[in-house]
Enzyme design. Sequence first.
Site, short mmCIF file in Angstrom:
data_model
loop_
_atom_site.label_atom_id
_atom_site.label_comp_id
_atom_site.label_asym_id
_atom_site.label_seq_id
_atom_site.Cartn_x
_atom_site.Cartn_y
_atom_site.Cartn_z
NE ARG A 1 1.09 10.17 10.20
CZ ARG A 1 0.56 9.18 9.49
NH1 ARG A 1 -0.62 8.71 9.78
NH2 ARG A 1 1.22 8.67 8.47
N PRO A 2 2.91 16.44 11.62
CG PRO A 2 4.76 17.52 12.54
CD PRO A 2 3.88 16.33 12.71
CB ILE A 3 2.89 18.64 6.23
CG1 ILE A 3 2.07 19.86 6.64
CG2 ILE A 3 2.04 17.42 6.08
CD1 ILE A 3 1.37 20.53 5.50
CG ASP A 4 7.79 20.26 10.14
OD1 ASP A 4 7.13 19.20 10.15
OD2 ASP A 4 8.86 20.38 10.75
NE ARG B 1 -0.40 12.33 8.13
CZ ARG B 1 -0.15 13.61 8.34
NH1 ARG B 1 -1.02 14.35 8.97
NH2 ARG B 1 0.99 14.15 7.94
CG ASP C 1 3.73 1.20 9.33
OD1 ASP C 1 3.34 2.05 10.17
OD2 ASP C 1 3.95 1.48 8.14
CB ILE D 1 8.16 6.40 14.15
CG1 ILE D 1 9.38 5.48 13.96
CG2 ILE D 1 7.77 7.12 12.86
CD1 ILE D 1 10.62 6.17 13.45
NE ARG E 1 -6.87 4.67 6.12
CZ ARG E 1 -6.40 5.79 6.61
NH1 ARG E 1 -6.79 6.20 7.80
NH2 ARG E 1 -5.56 6.52 5.93
CE LYS F 1 -1.44 1.49 4.16
NZ LYS F 1 -1.16 2.86 4.59
CG ASN F 2 2.44 2.64 3.50
OD1 ASN F 2 1.27 2.99 3.29
ND2 ASN F 2 2.90 2.38 4.72
CB CYS G 1 -4.21 10.55 11.92
SG CYS G 1 -2.65 9.76 12.12
N1 EPU Z 1 7.13 14.32 10.58
C1 EPU Z 1 7.35 15.64 10.89
N2 EPU Z 1 7.27 16.55 9.88
C2 EPU Z 1 6.98 16.21 8.59
C3 EPU Z 1 6.76 14.85 8.29
C4 EPU Z 1 6.84 13.92 9.31
O1 EPU Z 1 7.62 15.99 12.03
O2 EPU Z 1 6.92 17.10 7.72
C5 EPU Z 1 7.17 13.31 11.65
C6 EPU Z 1 5.81 12.65 11.85
O3 EPU Z 1 4.98 13.42 12.66
C7 EPU Z 1 6.17 11.32 12.47
C8 EPU Z 1 7.51 11.00 11.82
O4 EPU Z 1 8.00 12.25 11.28
O5 EPU Z 1 6.32 11.45 13.83
C9 EPU Z 1 7.45 9.97 10.72
O6 EPU Z 1 6.57 10.38 9.70
P1 EPU Z 1 6.77 10.03 8.16
O7 EPU Z 1 6.64 11.28 7.39
O8 EPU Z 1 8.01 9.22 7.98
O9 EPU Z 1 5.52 9.12 7.90
P2 EPU Z 1 4.42 9.24 6.78
O10 EPU Z 1 5.07 9.49 5.47
O11 EPU Z 1 3.35 10.17 7.22
C10 EPU Z 1 4.55 6.71 6.18
C11 EPU Z 1 3.55 5.58 6.09
C12 EPU Z 1 3.11 5.19 7.49
C13 EPU Z 1 4.34 4.78 8.29
C14 EPU Z 1 5.37 5.92 8.31
C15 EPU Z 1 6.66 5.57 9.01
C16 EPU Z 1 2.54 5.97 3.95
C17 EPU Z 1 1.34 6.34 3.16
N3 EPU Z 1 2.43 5.98 5.27
O12 EPU Z 1 3.84 7.79 6.79
O13 EPU Z 1 2.25 4.07 7.34
O14 EPU Z 1 3.98 4.47 9.60
O15 EPU Z 1 5.67 6.30 6.95
O16 EPU Z 1 7.25 4.48 8.43
O17 EPU Z 1 3.55 5.62 3.38
C18 EPU Z 1 0.61 2.52 7.99
O18 EPU Z 1 0.77 1.97 6.89
O19 EPU Z 1 -0.05 2.00 8.93
C19 EPU Z 1 1.23 3.82 8.22
C20 EPU Z 1 0.86 4.64 9.19
#
Ligand code: EPU
Length: 419
Positions: A123-126, A94, A306, A328, A398, A22-23, A118
């Site tokens: 989960r910020p996007i900064d 997200r 995960d 994480i 999902r 999925k990811n 969530c």
């Molecule tokens: N983070 C920030 N700022 C950002 C982005 C992330 O502080 O701009 C923090 C997040 O808040 C979190 C950490 O960094 O604490 C990790 O987040 P990451 O961005 O790596 O995760 P993601 O891209 O939102 C993907 C997977 C998740 C998986 C994580 C970690 C997808 C669609 N989702 O999420 O999958 O847990 O990487 O490996 O690829 C799942 O499948 O159950 C799932 C949650």
Amino acid sequence: MEKIVVKGGNKLSGSVNISAAKNSVLPIIAASILSGGKCVIKNAPMLEDVFVINEVLKTVSADINIDKENNRIIIDTSKLSYGEPSGELVRKMRASFLVMGPMIARFGRFKISLPGGCNIGTRPIDLHLKGFTALGADVSIGHGYVEASTRKLIGNKIYLDFPSVGATENIMMAAVLAEGETIIENAAAEPEIEDLARFLNAMGAEITGAGTDTIKITGVKNLKGTTHKPIYDRIEAGTFMVAAAITKSKIRICGVNEEHLKPIIAKLTEMGVSLEIEGDSIIVDGSRELRPVDIKTMPYPGFPTDMQAQMMSLLCTVKGTGVITETIFENRFMHAQELKRMGANIKIDGRTAVIEGVERLSGSEVKATDLRAGAALILAGLSAEGITEIGDLYHIDRGYVNIENKFKGLGADIERINY
Ligand code: EPU
């Protein structure tokens, strides 16, 4: 409403086929925006999240054909036109935010609802936005939306404070059409990133280093359509590996990449599970007495967050004390409360969970609080005494294809029922 009803105690046997990740598929579908042609995704997992990202692409006039019978998704973006997905759609998932990089690259602008927090954390996007800014986009946030615009994206050196999976993907997708060279340092190295780079390179992008912490992207003028078969879902495979261990059974899991499973194989081996790779299958034998372990979730190649919930279920059934540290996400222990309803002995202190194995879990009514928590509760139910009823299945749907049928195929007593 639906729930999954599991009668615990059955031994599992036989084999199970793993679906595509999925990811991997979510960013790949987002990346098809960049192609301006026809992309075919073979062996696509037919999952709720995949349908949602397809809906997001439809709002920018992508022509999408989902062939459920052949697990194929055909995305034609040759007639793409600028559009903005509704906030409601974006907040459903997200990963919708992954269209931002490709949209800026294609149209020089994009406005999208902020994804919001969530169940597992804020989960910020900064880091995504920091990347777009470094590539020359003007980024602003207001009224719950984020907006970016640029005359031209220009390659740059970007250091990520944390190796975020989504930020690495979004920046990589924005940079493929930028002018000049982009280097992402402290990039996420997850196999799904490597898969996305493979897809983009097949479309004509020039990316090297994906799968390491330094990714180099040399911008190209345009990309073309391609056909892609995504990698297997390492988390689904890991979930079934734990299923064998928790039921003390021996099963074959077909569709695995040993390299991607290394951290999970290492932990299960340390616990006493026997694992044998045969080509792209793994044979898992959990019939021996198991030992507890300590686990710390980390970015790849560390132990995946995960798989944390599933391992917690397993530790609940193993004699002795195990400790899980979640580094994480700040709020990813919600399953502990549900496992306690099943008789688990778990103590949570901040990001650490101390798990004391019990003789046997007892079947109860529980709720899937997120995707992996749901999977963990099914696993707990398989080993528990009596009947476990799991509600809020939309979380599980999902990310797991046909989960109850796959378990049924292995001999589990499991049903999805309407109530
Ligand atoms: N983070 C920030 N700022 C950002 C982005 C992330 O502080 O701009 C923090 C997040 O808040 C979190 C950490 O960094 O604490 C990790 O987040 P990451 O961005 O790596 O995760 P993601 O891209 O939102 C993907 C997977 C998740 C998986 C994580 C970690 C997808 C669609 N989702 O999420 O999958 O847990 O990487 O490996 O690829 C799942 O499948 O159950 C799932 C949650």
